[in-house]
Each structure stands twice: as structure tokens, then as C-alpha cells.
Design an enzyme around this catalytic site. Structure first.
Site, short mmCIF file in Angstrom:
data_model
loop_
_atom_site.label_atom_id
_atom_site.label_comp_id
_atom_site.label_asym_id
_atom_site.label_seq_id
_atom_site.Cartn_x
_atom_site.Cartn_y
_atom_site.Cartn_z
N ARG A 5 -0.02 -8.47 -3.19
CA ARG A 5 -0.09 -8.32 -4.63
C ARG A 5 0.97 -7.34 -5.11
NH1 ARG A 5 -5.98 -6.24 -4.68
NH2 ARG A 5 -5.19 -5.56 -2.68
N THR A 57 -1.40 -2.27 5.02
CA THR A 57 -0.67 -1.83 6.21
C THR A 57 -0.94 -2.77 7.38
OG1 THR A 57 -1.02 0.36 5.32
CG2 THR A 57 -0.18 0.25 7.54
N ALA A 79 -8.74 -6.11 -9.50
CA ALA A 79 -9.86 -6.53 -8.68
C ALA A 79 -11.21 -6.15 -9.30
CB ALA A 79 -9.73 -5.95 -7.28
N LYS A 138 -2.04 7.45 -7.31
CA LYS A 138 -2.05 6.61 -6.14
C LYS A 138 -0.76 6.64 -5.34
CE LYS A 138 -2.93 1.82 -4.96
NZ LYS A 138 -2.53 0.52 -5.47
N PHE A 145 -6.58 5.98 13.69
CA PHE A 145 -6.04 7.27 13.23
C PHE A 145 -5.92 8.17 14.46
CE2 PHE A 145 -6.95 7.45 8.46
CZ PHE A 145 -6.97 6.07 8.34
N LYS A 186 -5.64 -2.06 4.39
CA LYS A 186 -5.49 -3.52 4.49
C LYS A 186 -4.03 -3.96 4.35
CE LYS A 186 -8.33 -4.98 1.39
NZ LYS A 186 -8.77 -3.70 0.82
N TRP A 243 0.90 1.61 12.07
CA TRP A 243 1.29 2.71 11.18
C TRP A 243 2.25 3.67 11.87
CZ3 TRP A 243 0.62 8.12 10.94
CH2 TRP A 243 0.92 8.69 9.68
N PHE A 285 -10.24 -4.82 -2.08
CA PHE A 285 -11.53 -4.19 -1.83
C PHE A 285 -12.21 -4.68 -0.54
CE2 PHE A 285 -12.12 -3.46 -6.68
CZ PHE A 285 -11.22 -2.42 -6.63
#
Lengths: 712, 712
Positions: free
Chosen positions: B195, B173, B425, B206, B535, B171, B564, B456
Site C-alpha cells: 500500500r 518488512t 484500514a 509514524k 528480535f 508485516k 531485518w 492490521f
């Protein structure tokens, strides 16, 4: 290139010049202006910013084309970059002191600070050497040290104090008053270097720590709150390491060697590889391999297990909050931690060893090495376990990469201040950073002054400044300013315990403490100027007597100071005395040889020569720790005594100059990354608490004007 | 003043104009240049900075002297300050995408960001509206909202997603790719609002959270580490409040009413006075007195005792570190705490209610009011105890005074981004700040776009965005972009659990999840554009099929995106689709009326209409809490569901569109300052842990180049 081909001067405020050629590519606007003529007044007028450096070279020379203007400019620029020993053309801010003196925050708010980029330029910093944080704070990049490496240092002045009352005797205020006097009134380049205060006490009992009255760092609320986030970075780094320790113990306890190894060196796209920090660990373990598949079972086990003994963990978590309920806690009581709970504690963030590392480091590479060296526990065979062993050195360095840059602010009179590092004076050395002092010494130039402050009384802060900080930095101090107040001297003379606004007059035989502190400074071969911080209740006779006694005790000079009520002009006499003392050659020497003397011997030397103790007495625990540290190879570190600041002895109520006491050493700890051993003389609290009525009751923000209220 | 008297234009890059009059006092250099002639080319040349706003008015008009030039200039300036709806002349940064796509940090490092003050000026911010932090970050002052209050808002676009795999579907990206496409390729003003990520996971599993590939916020290490210290400020404020609670209980337990009162309202210089926050407390207690000496014994007791019931404390301490050993702890075990130990916990800092307050507030005054309203516990009679009762509202506001200002950064293509607030979240609403969105909507102007992201899947993040964030802000969303990946749809279709680099192809009947999420958005009356994040393993047939099915389910459009691998130009189709969808009139409506419906009713509505549950089931504890909150007057708050994001239901392994399930509500909590009630659907961890091999093993700093390595 021959310098004689041009001259440089600074465009004065009254001038408007036209420039012939203005340098834009890569050069900050108006850093340099080049004139192609001898006489600026012949040039048609347009604007030039006052304070701009002007390179003036002969018109004949230029038209002779013997050198391309661009080359000349770039040589000129290089030449200028390496030259700093000029007198600053600082625009000082005017003070109009009121009587009675308003509150600190009112005074601070009444003065509009210069934009910090203007200040930076005035003191010779280039545009690419600063990183601005808001309007009034900037970080200074360490690259300035490389640029100015051939520049001679200025004079290095330490502000220390007599054994204080619990209210403090105004060392920060003297520090700021002195630089205001030097620069705003005597037109001498000077820099103050201060510690960043912990935010905990700001909301507890203490209020602000930016000086006071008409000798302050402004804006004082920026100084006292967050600053540029250095203490927050320390908190983050400290706690990442703490989390890594407990998590590692849990994972080692719940996994086989093989499972641990497979997780530590995972198969990624069919390939197993060691990371750099893992290769360093292999090297340390004496395993000379780089292919993960070739380790023997024994090597796998050695690599994968740190085998930390939980009862030896000395690394604590920290918060920058006065939270007494975290002084002793039990962690790991969740089901997910499978019964591996243990007792632990939180310290105030400034007590973190990382703060001491920040204060003592002299480069990014050195900081990284120190962070990696920090010892957090012993393993089950008694060997030290370090941050490097836990694989976290790089991450800690990344978290600290901006914190290492000193923070530039200004005094009420617009003179420069560095605020950088604030190691907890109870268990660390309590002095601001080596890097801030080093950069400031270059920026003021050979004739300038850097005034830095040591925590607590001279027996503690100054002794650590000399034996720990100067040893780490290699810098040689020129003068000690010893701050005294009539109030504190009366207390030492047997007056009643001091309360905030009430004391009675007694004879000034408490001057013995002042005399003793002067003698301590003389042990190190540095001349002492006594600064008597005058309160309005002090009489002329008292002031004269203290100054006379100080001089008799060997002080180079002793002068009353009035900066609190009138600003720098109230400390001009002090500034003159300091300047004169600094003109003497420093005979500075350390108190002990760190390599030759044993830990016990070093402790005894400090106790006897500095505190005046008859001897020391080690608890069995202290002796065991000393043996362990010596065995681990840490016996050659300097000593950082953790002792009360309220007496020369270990007993806070023994005022004056206590004699014939035996100094008890209850325990000994080590900050290996920072680089010192710290003996505990009694119990030291490393987490303050909040009182019943914390000062946050008075702190507020006016949401219309965005002004902070109630900080003092 | 009549606008027709002049015209304005922007000096193009190729122009060099001489200015007739340059405004210095109070006006930032070159904000405006006034020409006294119709034809700029007639004017002798000197430099004008490209991008400068030029006011051109007739020479005749000026020489006619009917208006003093100074007045005209100041009117012109005011006029300009209030006008922003122009198309930005943004200098976009060029991308030269490589194949294969390098690591995120290599791409980030390969691009040199614009100086942030240049960016700020390009998007119409005035010099006094920004506070620069380093070279590439700035805080934007809230005063810009007042200046632009008459400016129409731009279009408001939410990026949400289908029910994700544990790896996320990109999201952030998509958000960044979309603004890069809009501004750098379609020349439309646009802003991304993101955020701020928690630093804990950055060092855990992460890595970074600044987007990825050629759609990133740069410099990504600045984005991921410290930023401008907002989360650190939240940590400080949160923990000051926590320390105040426990210390207060201790002091109340160990002191008489009188002793407490004497400490809370001390005699200073012979005078006793209430502070402002104490006067507010008296008022709340119904004690209509201002003289401390006139309170009755009963009133003294009421005033001095908060009587907090320790077992009801809901306020936890926080750290921005993944420290699992702090999930359950015992505090207060030191002797100094006299036996008042209790069980407590630390949460990750972003789970603090103060973070949710920051995200939902719309002004400094509102933030202060919310901070004061935060409920931390109940007293022994069951009444809520607030931060205001503890006297700490002002101090919290002071600590948060800079955090409230949104942080300006830029994308890889040099377009503007706000990074502000990052509420957890799991237990909060997981959306970036209302203030960042509001300011961005003014800055882009009526034809521009603000793209903001919800945490999310759409069932959680989007639902909370609409029902909580839009309710708080009053803003009306125009378009929802729903992010899907073939990988996730396969998982929903019954494919095996996903592992990082491996999945098998199955039929795309997992599109049912996408269809359901589209329908959820439609419940709120907002058009949906599906963004299929492509992808390299996706086939043409798969891509076409997903887009076709999305449109059949009611999406306004569905387009594949390639940002991307190539940056904004890979999302131009998405940008065009979003622009078209936004041209429709929004039919936005809330899902429930917050005032009329009961807490239970609101929970049931979300469970049924959004998740597709048959009904809800309340535990006795949940029911008791609902009764208590209703009684305490909090029944009219919106609901913030704390539910797994890995399924539409409460069971993470139920993929696709689960049916016929009963949603169990195990507990209910309240964030009164933030302004919502949060039911817990199962257990929610509020403190992540570190894995055996945390990603800090790869993170390092090159001490020569100062470059960060190993963030990804």
C-alpha cells in the site's frame, strides 16, 4: 586542453557514420561520438543517431598517442558540457491548420508530441539533468545552472497586456505563438516560460490555460491536470504548517511548561537532545546552551511556548478546488479540541505564500530560508511567529524538493516550454518562476530568446514583474510585448460590457488604455512591441489604426498576430519586431528604491506613476499594519498591490484611463517568506466558487482510448 | 506461425553478438534481435545489450525465402509479447549488512537503485507499457493485462498478522524480506504489492512505511513522499465532489426551477443541448426526451433539482495531513453562502471512498462506473444521490486516470515492488490494489509468486482481503503468511502494555492469539505459514516454542525470519516454506454468500466465526441504516467491519482470545462505489492529529546534497 585540437559538429539527419570509439561509462548513450579521422565519409558506415554531437579530431593526432583517448574524451565532454551557445537542431513538429479552427483539445490531440527526453537533448540538457514524468513532461534539475554558469544569458522578453476584458486578451497564446515563430520559423533558439494553472478553475468556469488554437502547450490535458504535482506539494506543505499552528496552540494551552518541554525534548534511551531546528530556536532566543538539562525555568518557558495570539493568525489552509463553502469556516469544534475553536478559511492552493516562494526563489538553500522566514501570526507580545519557530522548515523543504525543479513541455510546433509556479495574481505577484527563466536564459544561449508572461494587465502583472520578480532574480528584461485586442480597446472606448460572442463596433478611442500601458512600460526603460491579437471580426482599418496609434504612443513597433488560426507562422512579423527591439541596449530601472522609501511612499509611487491616481487613502487598519510591519523590520520589502485587473483604478467598471481618483487601501498584509508587503485595494476573493453548471459537466474520459474530452 | 521454426534465448552478460537484422519501426530498441544463423559465435562481433531477447532461426530457412523476414519478425514479436513465463534474468543488488543495523534511511541511501526502466525490462514489461516518473518510479499501463491475458497467474500469497501491539509486528518488512529471499536468493520470480502510506502520519508520529532494516523499498523517501501523486489525485477528486454537493444545494435553494434549468442547459449560439451526463440523468429519471425545449414543467423540476437533504450528507472533504482541528467544523459561514452553513468534517485523504474504489477496481471503465455510483447523501424523499447525479463522474475519472496505473519500485535487493492504493484500514478494507496484484501475477508467470499485504491483524485485514478484495478480483489466494513476534505474544499472554524499547518476559501463553488467527485463516481453506519476526532479545527457546505451538495449531509450517538484520538471505527458510505450501491445491472459499444472506446475518457471521463473539447488538441507528440500505437495494454487498485492530473483540485492552462478548454495532455506513457496507464497532477516528513533538522536528533536507534527513 586546447580546443583547436578538435572540431565539433552535429550529425545531420541524412548521415550514417561509424563511430571509432563510443563512450559508455557515465555518459549517456550517444551523447558524444569521437571520430579518429578528418573525413567522416571515409569511415565504414553504421548508424549514428541524427543530432548526436560529434567530436572530430585528427587521426595523426590520435595515432601520435600524445594524449590518451580516454582523457581526450573526458576533456571533450567537459568542454561540451560548458558550451551551449549553439543553434539548436530542433526537430519542429509540422502544423496543418484547419479552418474553421477546431477546439483546443482537438488540436492538441491531433499533434503527437516528441518524447520529452528527445526534446531535452535537442536543447542541450544532459541525461542526468532531467527527470522524466511520463512521455511528455520532465523536471529539470537545478544543477544545469551550475554547469552553465559561465554561459551568457539570452534575451529576456516579457509578455504583458492592456487592461483586459473578463475574457482575457490572449497573453498565453501570444507567448506561445511568439516562440513557435522564433524557433520553428526563424530558426532562433527560444523558450516560453508559463505559469501552471490552478486545477480549481479548470473544473469550474475557465477550462484549460495552455494557450489556444494553433498556439498551445501540448498535451494540454497534462498541462491542465496535476502536471508533475507541484501544486499538490504546495497544498501538502501549506496545510502541514496550518495543522502545526493550531495543534501547537492547543498543546500549549493544555500543558504546563514542564510537560511541554519534556515532550518537545524527550528522554530517548536515557538521553535528552535538542534537534537542529530546536538549537536554531535557542540561538534566536539568545539562549546559548546545548544541554537540555541546563535550561532555567524561565528559559524552558521561553523555549517551549510560542504564545501565538490566535486572533493574529494569517496563515490559512488551502485546497486546489473551487470550494466557496470554505471561504469562512469554524474549526476545532470536535470534543478532542477542548473548546479551542476559531474562525478560519481555506484559500485556493495557488494563493498560498509557498507558491509565491516557489516562484521567487533561486536555489534550494534560498527556498529553505524563505520557507523558514514565513510569518504565520504574532505572539502575545506582538513579535512575528515563523515557520522556523514551529520547527517545520525542514519538513516543508522536503515536501517541496521536487516542486522546485521547472517542468519541461513543448508547444504544438515542438519548441520547448517551461511550466513552473503559478502564484495567484490577486494577492501575489502572478508571474512564473525565476528559476525557469534563469535556466531557459542559459539554454537558449546568448542569441536566443526567453519569453515569459505576466498576469493581468501591464499595470499589475508587468509592474510586479519588474519591481518584485526582476528585483529578486537580478535579471534584466530586454523587451515588453504588450498584447491588445480590438475587442478590449472598444470596451475601453465606451463600448458595452463584453459578452462572449457579441460586441458592437465603436470608435477606437479606447486606445487610450493601450497608450497608457505603453507609457507604464517606458517608466521602466524597456522598449515595447505591441502585439495585436487579431480576431476574425476585426477590420483591416481597425488593425491599421491600432498599430498606428501604438507607434505614435511610443511603441517600438506594433504588429498584428495570427498564431491562433495558423500557428507560429502567423506571428513571424511579431518575432522579427521583438528581435529588432531586443538588439537595443536595455535601459531597465526599478520604479522605486526598496531600501530607502517607506511602505506608504512605495504604495503612493505605484498608485500615482502607474495607475494614474491622484493620491492614496489608508484605512486605520492599513495604517496600523504598516506601522507594525515597519516596526518588525519588514519596511524594506517591495510592494505587491492587490487590485482589480479590470481597470487601472480600483473600480472595475472604470475603463479607459481613469483620472483624479484616490486609491483606497483597505488593509495591508505581508508575505515575508516570499518577500513582499501586499496592500489590499478593496476586497480580494482568495477562493473561487463553482457556477450552477460547472464545466465538469462536459469533461469525460473515454475509457477505451483513454482520451480526455471536454477540456477547452 | 509454427513456433518450432525458431528458438529464443536471452543474451547473457558475457556475450557480444552482431545482429543480422535489427527491428526499428515501432519496436523499442533491442527488444528483439533476430539471427539468421544457427551459431551465434560465427557472427562478426559488435555490441548486444545483455538481457536482450534473441530469436534464432535457421539460416537455410531464411535463405529459402519461404517467409519474408519482416513477417517473421512481426510474428516473432507478437509471439514474444504474449509469452512471459520465463525466469527473469534479474540483476539483483548486493547487500552488505552492517551490525548494529543503521537507521532505515541510512540503509536506503546506501544502496543505489537500478534505473526503473532497466528493472521494467528485466521483468518483461515493454517500453510502451511504462511511464517513468523520475529515476526510480514508473507507472505501469493497464494494457499489459490485455497483452498477457492468456498467461497463467503466479502463486498468490497474503501476508497477515496476529493481533498487533501498537508498534506493529512488521508485516511490510516480512513482505519485502520474503520477495528478496525468493528472487535474490532462490532465483524465483516474485513481486511484492504494498500500500502507499498516507503522508499525514509520515510527518506526525509514524515516520516511513517502506519496510525496515535490510528489507525495504527504495528510495524510501520517494516511497513515503508524494510517490507519483495518486493520493493527491484522490484528494482533488474527493474535494471536487464535496464542493459540487454544497454548491448545488446553495444554487437550488436560491434559484427557481426555470432559472436553474436555464443555467444547467444554457443557450449557446442559439442552441440548447443536454450534455452526455445530463442525458444519462434524464434516462435514470425515466424522461425519454433529448430536446431540452420539450420537457414539461414537472420534468424540468425533476431534472434540475437533486433536492439533497443536507443532514444526510455522508461525503466529507479530505486532506493528506494530520489536522485534528478539521475533525468537526462549520462550513459556509461567508456572506456569499447566504446562511447555508452546516456542520462538516475533513477526513485523512486515504479514508476517502475514492481510495477504496481505486483499490478494488479492475479497469478504467469499472473505475468510472464505481465513481459514478458513489452515494453522497439522500434526497428529501430518501433516495440515494450519487456522483453521477451531480454530473461529476467524468471529471472524477479524468482526475484519476493516471492514479489507476500501479507504481513500480524496487526492494533493497533490486526485486520488483508495486506500490498502489492505501485504503484506510479503519473504515475501509485496508488492502493494496487489485490491479497491482493482477498485473504482478501475470508478470511473475505461472511459477512465480506475488506477495501482498493486508492491514492490521488477520481478523480484520485478512478477513477483508478474502471476503471483499478476492471477491472483487476473482483471484484465489494460495498461502497466508501470518506474522508474529515474541513481543506481541507476550503481551497477549498478560505481559504489561508495550512501550517502544522495553518489555518483560512472561510465559508465552499469548500464543493463543496466534492459534486463533491460524484458525481464522483455515476457515477460508488457505494454508498458513507462520513467520516469526525475530528480535535480537528473543531467546532460542522462545523461538522454538512459538514455532512448535503454531504447527500444533494447524500451521503448514512456522519459521523464524531475520530479514531485518541481514536482508533476503535471512528469510530463505520462510521462502522455502511458502513455496512448499503453495504447491498444494488451494481450497479457498468465502465466509458467506453475499447475495443470499442479509446485512445483519453477514455481520453476525463475521463476529462469531472470526472474532469469536457470542452475538452482535445493533444500536437503533445501526438498525435504521441497515433497513434503509436494504430498501435502497444495497443489501447484497459484502461487509467491511470498522473495528479496533488491537483486540479480536471491540475492546482494545482485551488481549489474547477474548470470549463471551457481545459485539456492539453503533452505526452502519455504506461505500456504494467501492462496494461494501461498513458497520462501526465503536467510534473510529478518520482524522489523526499531530503530537506535541511531531517527527517533522527531525526531518530536513541537506540543500547541498539534496538528501532527506530524519525519515525513519
Amino acid at each position: 586542453m586546447n580546443q583547436a585540437w578538435w572540431s565539433t559538429f552535429i550529425a545531420p539527419a541524412t548521415w550514417r557514420l561509424r563511430w571509432e570509439d563510443r563512450l559508455s561509462p557515465g555518459l549517456h548513450e550517444a551523447d558524444i561520438v569521437v571520430l579518429g579521422s578528418r573525413k567522416p565519409e571515409e569511415i565504414p558506415l553504421t548508424w549514428i543517431q541524427p543530432g548526436t554531437t560529434v567530436l572530430n579530431c585528427s587521426h595523426d593526432f590520435l595515432s601520435g598517442k600524445c594524449l590518451h583517448i580516454g582523457n581526450m574524451v573526458s576533456s571533450g565532454r567537459r568542454w561540451l558540457r560548458e558550451q551551449q551557445h549553439r543553434r539548436w537542431r530542433l526537430h519542429c513538429l509540422k502544423l496543418q491548420p484547419l479552418s474553421p479552427v477546431p477546439s483546443d483539445i482537438e488540436i492538441s490531440r491531433g499533434q503527437t508530441p516528441k518524447a520529452v527526453d528527445v526534446l531535452a537533448k535537442e536543447i542541450g540538457l544532459l541525461a542526468d539533468e532531467i527527470e522524466i514524468y511520463g512521455k511528455s513532461k520532465a523536471k529539470v534539475r537545478l544543477s544545469v545552472l551550475e554547469r552553465l554558469k559561465n554561459q551568457a544569458d539570452g534575451k529576456y522578453v516579457l509578455v504583458a497586456g492592456i487592461t483586459p476584458t473578463p475574457l482575457g486578451e490572449g497573453k498565453s497564446t501570444v507567448t506561445i505563438g511568439l516562440v513557435q515563430a522564433l524557433t520553428a520559423h526563424l530558426n532562433v533558439n527560444s523558450f516560453a516560460c508559463l505559469r501552471q494553472p490552478s486545477q480549481g478553475p479548470t473544473f469550474g468556469v475557465k477550462g484549460g490555460a495552455a494557450g489556444g488554437g494553433y498556439a498551445q502547450v501540448i498535451p494540454m490535458e497534462e498541462f491542465n491536470l496535476h502536471l508533475t504535482g507541484d501544486i499538490h506539494a504546495i497544498t501538502a506543505a501549506n496545510n502541514l504548517l496550518a495543522a502545526a499552528i493550531d495543534t501547537r496552540i492547543l498543546h500549549e494551552n493544555t500543558q504546563t511548561d514542564k510537560a511541554l518541554y519534556n515532550r518537545l525534548v524527550p528522554l530517548v534511551n536515557g538521553v535528552r537532545e535538542f534537534s537542529e531546528i530546536q538549537l536554531a530556536r535557542l540561538k534566536k532566543l539568545g539562549i546559548n546552551k546545548t544541554d537540555p538539562s541546563t535550561l532555567t525555568e524561565e528559559e524552558v518557558s521561553k523555549f517551549a511556548r510560542l504564545d501565538i495570539n490566535p486572533s493574529t493568525i494569517t496563515w490559512q489552509r488551502v485546497l486546489d478546488t473551487n470550494d466557496r463553502f470554505l471561504r469562512k469556516i469554524t474549526i476545532g469544534q470536535g470534543n478532542t479540541e477542548k473548546g479551542y475553536f476559531r474562525q478560519a478559511q481555506f484559500d485556493i492552493a495557488v494563493a498560498s505564500e509557498i507558491m509565491a516562494v516557489l516562484a521567487l526563489t533561486d536555489s534550494l538553500a534560498d527556498m529553505k530560508a524563505r520557507l523558514g522566514r514565513m510569518v504565520v501570526a504574532s505572539d502575545k507580545s506582538g513579535q512575528p511567529v515563523t515557520a522556523e519557530d514551529l520547527g517545520v522548515t525542514g519538513a516543508l523543504t522536503v515536501l517541496m524538493k521536487d516542486a522546485i525543479k521547472p517542468n519541461l513541455m513543448q508547444t504544438l510546433e515542438g519548441t520547448p516550454v517551461f511550466v513552473h509556479a503559478g502564484p495567484f495574481a490577486n494577492i501575489a505577484h502572478g508571474n512564473s518562476s525565476v528559476l525557469a527563466d534563469k535556466i531557459a536564459l542559459k539554454l537558449v544561449g546568448e542569441e536566443g530568446f526567453v519569453v515569459t508572461e505576466a498576469g493581468f494587465g501591464a499595470d499589475i502583472g508587468m509592474e510586479k514583474f519588474f519591481n518584485i520578480k526582476c528585483r529578486a532574480s537580478g535579471l534584466v528584461p530586454n523587451v515588453v510585448v504588450l498584447v491588445a485586442t480590438v475587442r478590449a480597446l472598444k470596451m475601453h472606448g465606451g463600448g458595452p460590457s463584453v459578452s462572449k460572442l457579441h460586441y458592437v463596433k465603436t470608435e477606437l478611442n479606447g486606445c487610450c488604455n493601450l497608450q497608457k500601458q505603453i507609457q507604464i512600460a517606458q517608466l521602466f526603460g524597456v522598449p515595447v512591441v505591441v502585439a495585436l491579437n487579431v480576431f476574425k471580426t476585426d477590420t483591416r482599418a481597425e488593425i491599421d489604426l491600432v498599430c498606428e496609434l501604438a507607434k505614435r504612443a511610443g511603441a517600438f513597433d506594433a504588429v498584428p498576430c495570427y498564431h491562433w488560426s495558423v500557428g507560429g507562422k502567423g506571428s513571424v512579423d511579431l518575432a522579427r519586431a521583438v528581435r529588432e527591439a531586443a538588439s537595443k541596449r536595455s535601459q531597465f530601472q526599478f520604479l522605486y528604491d526598496v531600501q530607502v522609501r517607506s511602505i506608504v511612499d512605495k504604495i503612493r509611487t505605484i498608485a500615482q506613476a502607474v495607475y494614474g491616481a491622484k493620491d492614496i487613502e489608508l484605512s486605520p487598519e492599513a495604517q496600523a499594519k504598516i506601522d507594525r510591519y515597519t516596526k518588525q523590520g519588514f519596511g524594506n520589502l517591495p510592494i505587491c498591490m492587490a487590485k482589480t485587473h479590470l481597470s487601472l483604478s480600483h473600480e472595475p467598471d472604470k475603463k479607459g484611463v481613469p483620472r483624479d481618483f484616490i486609491l483606497p487601501i483597505s488593509d495591508v498584509r505581508a508575505s515575508i517568506g516570499a518577500g513582499f508587503i501586499y496592500p489590499l485595494v478593496g476586497t480580494m476573493s482568495t477562493m473561487p466558487g463553482l457556477p450552477t453548471r460547472p464545466c465538469f459537466y462536459d469533461i469525460d474520459l473515454d475509457t477505451e482510448t483513454e482520451q480526455v474530452k471536454g477540456l477547452f
